[in-house]
Design a protein around this motif. Structure first.
Motif, PDB file in Angstrom:
ATOM      1  N   SER A  30       0.858  -1.173   0.000  1.00 16.03           N
ATOM      2  CA  SER A  30       0.000   0.000   0.000  1.00 16.03           C
ATOM      3  C   SER A  30       0.896   1.224   0.000  1.00 16.03           C
ATOM      4  CB  SER A  30      -0.891   0.027   1.253  1.00 16.03           C
ATOM      5  OG  SER A  30      -1.553   1.272   1.358  1.00 16.03           O
ATOM      6  N   ASN A  31       0.559   2.192  -0.812  1.00 18.20           N
ATOM      7  CA  ASN A  31       1.377   3.401  -0.859  1.00 18.20           C
ATOM      8  C   ASN A  31       0.726   4.529  -0.064  1.00 18.20           C
ATOM      9  OD1 ASN A  31       3.674   4.807  -1.538  1.00 18.20           O
ATOM     10  ND2 ASN A  31       2.921   5.448  -3.527  1.00 18.20           N
ATOM     11  N   ARG A  32       0.052   4.154   1.023  1.00 13.51           N
ATOM     12  CA  ARG A  32      -0.593   5.123   1.910  1.00 13.51           C
ATOM     13  C   ARG A  32       0.171   5.154   3.222  1.00 13.51           C
ATOM     14  NH1 ARG A  32      -4.622   5.111   5.949  1.00 13.51           N
ATOM     15  NH2 ARG A  32      -4.998   2.873   5.751  1.00 13.51           N
ATOM     16  N   ALA A  33       0.822   6.266   3.496  1.00 10.86           N
ATOM     17  CA  ALA A  33       1.608   6.394   4.722  1.00 10.86           C
ATOM     18  C   ALA A  33       0.712   6.428   5.952  1.00 10.86           C
ATOM     19  CB  ALA A  33       2.462   7.655   4.673  1.00 10.86           C
ATOM     20  N   THR A  34       1.146   5.653   6.964  1.00 10.85           N
ATOM     21  CA  THR A  34       0.447   5.615   8.241  1.00 10.85           C
ATOM     22  C   THR A  34       1.482   5.620   9.363  1.00 10.85           C
ATOM     23  OG1 THR A  34       0.430   3.198   8.301  1.00 10.85           O
ATOM     24  CG2 THR A  34      -1.503   4.279   7.305  1.00 10.85           C
ATOM     25  N   ALA A  35       1.008   5.904  10.569  1.00  7.73           N
ATOM     26  CA  ALA A  35       1.900   5.863  11.724  1.00  7.73           C
ATOM     27  C   ALA A  35       2.284   4.424  12.055  1.00  7.73           C
ATOM     28  CB  ALA A  35       1.238   6.528  12.928  1.00  7.73           C
ATOM     29  N   ARG A  36       1.360   3.493  11.864  1.00 12.62           N
ATOM     30  CA  ARG A  36       1.599   2.073  12.135  1.00 12.62           C
ATOM     31  C   ARG A  36       0.976   1.249  11.018  1.00 12.62           C
ATOM     32  NH1 ARG A  36       3.125   1.187  17.435  1.00 12.62           N
ATOM     33  NH2 ARG A  36       2.450  -0.976  17.323  1.00 12.62           N
ATOM     34  N   ALA A  37       1.618   0.159  10.682  1.00 10.86           N
ATOM     35  CA  ALA A  37       1.099  -0.718   9.625  1.00 10.86           C
ATOM     36  C   ALA A  37      -0.272  -1.271   9.996  1.00 10.86           C
ATOM     37  CB  ALA A  37       2.079  -1.849   9.357  1.00 10.86           C
ATOM     38  N   ALA A  38      -0.567  -1.388  11.279  1.00 14.52           N
ATOM     39  CA  ALA A  38      -1.861  -1.910  11.721  1.00 14.52           C
ATOM     40  C   ALA A  38      -3.027  -1.020  11.280  1.00 14.52           C
ATOM     41  CB  ALA A  38      -1.871  -2.073  13.242  1.00 14.52           C
ATOM     42  N   GLU A  39      -2.740   0.202  10.841  1.00 13.68           N
ATOM     43  CA  GLU A  39      -3.788   1.098  10.358  1.00 13.68           C
ATOM     44  C   GLU A  39      -4.279   0.722   8.962  1.00 13.68           C
ATOM     45  OE1 GLU A  39      -2.827   5.314  10.870  1.00 13.68           O
ATOM     46  OE2 GLU A  39      -1.417   4.703  12.435  1.00 13.68           O
ATOM     47  N   LEU A  40      -3.543  -0.150   8.282  1.00 11.13           N
ATOM     48  CA  LEU A  40      -3.970  -0.600   6.957  1.00 11.13           C
ATOM     49  C   LEU A  40      -5.101  -1.611   7.096  1.00 11.13           C
ATOM     50  CD1 LEU A  40      -0.504  -1.250   5.291  1.00 11.13           C
ATOM     51  CD2 LEU A  40      -2.014   0.711   4.936  1.00 11.13           C
ATOM     52  N   THR A  41      -5.985  -1.623   6.131  1.00 11.47           N
ATOM     53  CA  THR A  41      -7.050  -2.624   6.141  1.00 11.47           C
ATOM     54  C   THR A  41      -6.580  -3.869   5.398  1.00 11.47           C
ATOM     55  OG1 THR A  41      -8.041  -1.889   4.058  1.00 11.47           O
ATOM     56  CG2 THR A  41      -8.794  -0.775   6.085  1.00 11.47           C
ATOM     57  N   SER A  42      -7.211  -4.974   5.699  1.00  7.00           N
ATOM     58  CA  SER A  42      -6.925  -6.211   4.971  1.00  7.00           C
ATOM     59  C   SER A  42      -7.183  -6.013   3.485  1.00  7.00           C
ATOM     60  CB  SER A  42      -7.797  -7.356   5.497  1.00  7.00           C
ATOM     61  OG  SER A  42      -7.492  -7.626   6.831  1.00  7.00           O
ATOM     62  N   GLU A  43      -8.229  -5.275   3.169  1.00  2.73           N
ATOM     63  CA  GLU A  43      -8.570  -5.021   1.765  1.00  2.73           C
ATOM     64  C   GLU A  43      -7.455  -4.282   1.037  1.00  2.73           C
ATOM     65  OE1 GLU A  43     -12.083  -5.895   4.097  1.00  2.73           O
ATOM     66  OE2 GLU A  43     -10.633  -4.285   4.367  1.00  2.73           O
ATOM     67  N   GLU A  44      -6.824  -3.340   1.717  1.00  6.41           N
ATOM     68  CA  GLU A  44      -5.706  -2.614   1.108  1.00  6.41           C
ATOM     69  C   GLU A  44      -4.542  -3.550   0.809  1.00  6.41           C
ATOM     70  OE1 GLU A  44      -4.979   1.748   2.577  1.00  6.41           O
ATOM     71  OE2 GLU A  44      -5.770   0.569   4.267  1.00  6.41           O
ATOM     72  N   LEU A  45      -4.237  -4.438   1.749  1.00  7.56           N
ATOM     73  CA  LEU A  45      -3.124  -5.363   1.539  1.00  7.56           C
ATOM     74  C   LEU A  45      -3.428  -6.337   0.409  1.00  7.56           C
ATOM     75  CD1 LEU A  45      -2.103  -6.065   5.240  1.00  7.56           C
ATOM     76  CD2 LEU A  45      -0.908  -4.640   3.577  1.00  7.56           C
ATOM     77  N   VAL A  46      -4.651  -6.869   0.388  1.00  6.58           N
ATOM     78  CA  VAL A  46      -5.042  -7.803  -0.680  1.00  6.58           C
ATOM     79  C   VAL A  46      -4.994  -7.092  -2.029  1.00  6.58           C
ATOM     80  CG1 VAL A  46      -6.970  -9.155  -1.597  1.00  6.58           C
ATOM     81  CG2 VAL A  46      -6.384  -9.295   0.842  1.00  6.58           C
ATOM     82  N   ALA A  47      -5.521  -5.885  -2.093  1.00 11.30           N
ATOM     83  CA  ALA A  47      -5.498  -5.128  -3.357  1.00 11.30           C
ATOM     84  C   ALA A  47      -4.074  -4.824  -3.793  1.00 11.30           C
ATOM     85  CB  ALA A  47      -6.290  -3.823  -3.201  1.00 11.30           C
ATOM     86  N   GLY A  48      -3.175  -4.678  -2.842  1.00  4.56           N
ATOM     87  CA  GLY A  48      -1.782  -4.385  -3.176  1.00  4.56           C
ATOM     88  C   GLY A  48      -1.094  -5.487  -3.951  1.00  4.56           C
ATOM     89  N   VAL A  49      -1.552  -6.714  -3.812  1.00  2.50           N
ATOM     90  CA  VAL A  49      -0.946  -7.830  -4.543  1.00  2.50           C
ATOM     91  C   VAL A  49      -1.119  -7.646  -6.048  1.00  2.50           C
ATOM     92  CG1 VAL A  49      -0.996 -10.332  -4.918  1.00  2.50           C
ATOM     93  CG2 VAL A  49      -1.190  -9.415  -2.604  1.00  2.50           C
ATOM     94  N   THR A  50      -2.256  -7.120  -6.464  1.00  2.00           N
ATOM     95  CA  THR A  50      -2.490  -6.891  -7.895  1.00  2.00           C
ATOM     96  C   THR A  50      -1.473  -5.910  -8.457  1.00  2.00           C
ATOM     97  OG1 THR A  50      -4.845  -7.338  -7.625  1.00  2.00           O
ATOM     98  CG2 THR A  50      -4.187  -6.126  -9.610  1.00  2.00           C
ATOM     99  N   GLY A  51      -1.273  -4.802  -7.768  1.00  2.00           N
ATOM    100  CA  GLY A  51      -0.284  -3.820  -8.217  1.00  2.00           C
ATOM    101  C   GLY A  51       1.126  -4.367  -8.188  1.00  2.00           C
TER     102      GLY A  51
END
Length: 189
Positions: free
Chosen positions: A93-114
């Motif tokens: 995911s190319n969305r900066a956060t303070a902690r990786a735990a702020e990412l959603t599962s959907e963001e990580l799954v979608a990141g595989v396509t990219g």
């Protein structure tokens, strides 16, 4: 902010770090890489500076060098040198956060396509996912461990490495470096 070979990147202010929420980073990528390292997402400090693994004390750079991937310890901002050594950096995911735990599962799954698109375009030998937790979620392999994984992303084989974050207490620097070295030996073998 630009990297200076004579010294580290300029430290961002608290305001610059706070303003980096949601900001992305350009990939360090090119054709024919030996390894494309893929993290979860940029941290706020890195996004504020505009370079991956920019925080002083980042364990990524010493692990990379200690494992034998580079002939000297590089610093964030040495993009051209990293590419010359056949190494690149991207994130799920190319969305900066303070902690990786702020990412959603959907963001990580979608990141595989990219990531698969990048692997097909740039053709690295290996894509190294930096973090078994992110890998398990993104690739829907809840019991996956470290090391080589079945399947490919485009032509690239996939390897899972520990997350180099200093928050990953399970892997002190020597253990982290040893895991990075396993991949390097596979490249040389």
């Amino acid at each position: 902010m630009e990297a200076d070979r004579a010294g580290p990147l300029r430290r961002p202010t608290r305001e610059e770090i706070a303003a980096a929420v949601g900001r992305g980073l350009p990939d360090v990528i090119g054709p024919g890489l030996r390894v494309l390292f893929c993290g979860f997402n940029p941290g706020l400090y890195s996004a504020a500076v505009g370079e991956p693994f920019a925080r002083r004390g980042s364990r990524f750079w010493p692990a990379l060098h200690g494992a034998g991937f580079t002939d000297r310890q590089l610093r964030s901002g040495e993009r051209d040198e990293l590419l010359r050594q056949g190494l690149g950096i991207t994130s799920l995911s190319n969305r900066a956060t303070a902690r990786a735990a702020e990412l959603t599962s959907e963001e990580l799954v979608a990141g595989v396509t990219g990531l698969a698109v990048k692997a097909r375009r740039y053709r690295p030998r290996w894509v190294a996912i930096l973090g078994v937790t992110a890998y398990r979620i993104a690739f829907a392999e809840p019991k996956a461990g470290l090391g080589p994984r079945p399947g490919r992303l485009g032509p690239a084989r996939v390897w899972v490495l520990p997350n180099p974050s200093g928050l990953n207490a399970h892997f002190p620097l020597p253990a982290l470096t040893a895991e990075f070295a396993r991949l390097r030996r596979e490249l040389d073998g």
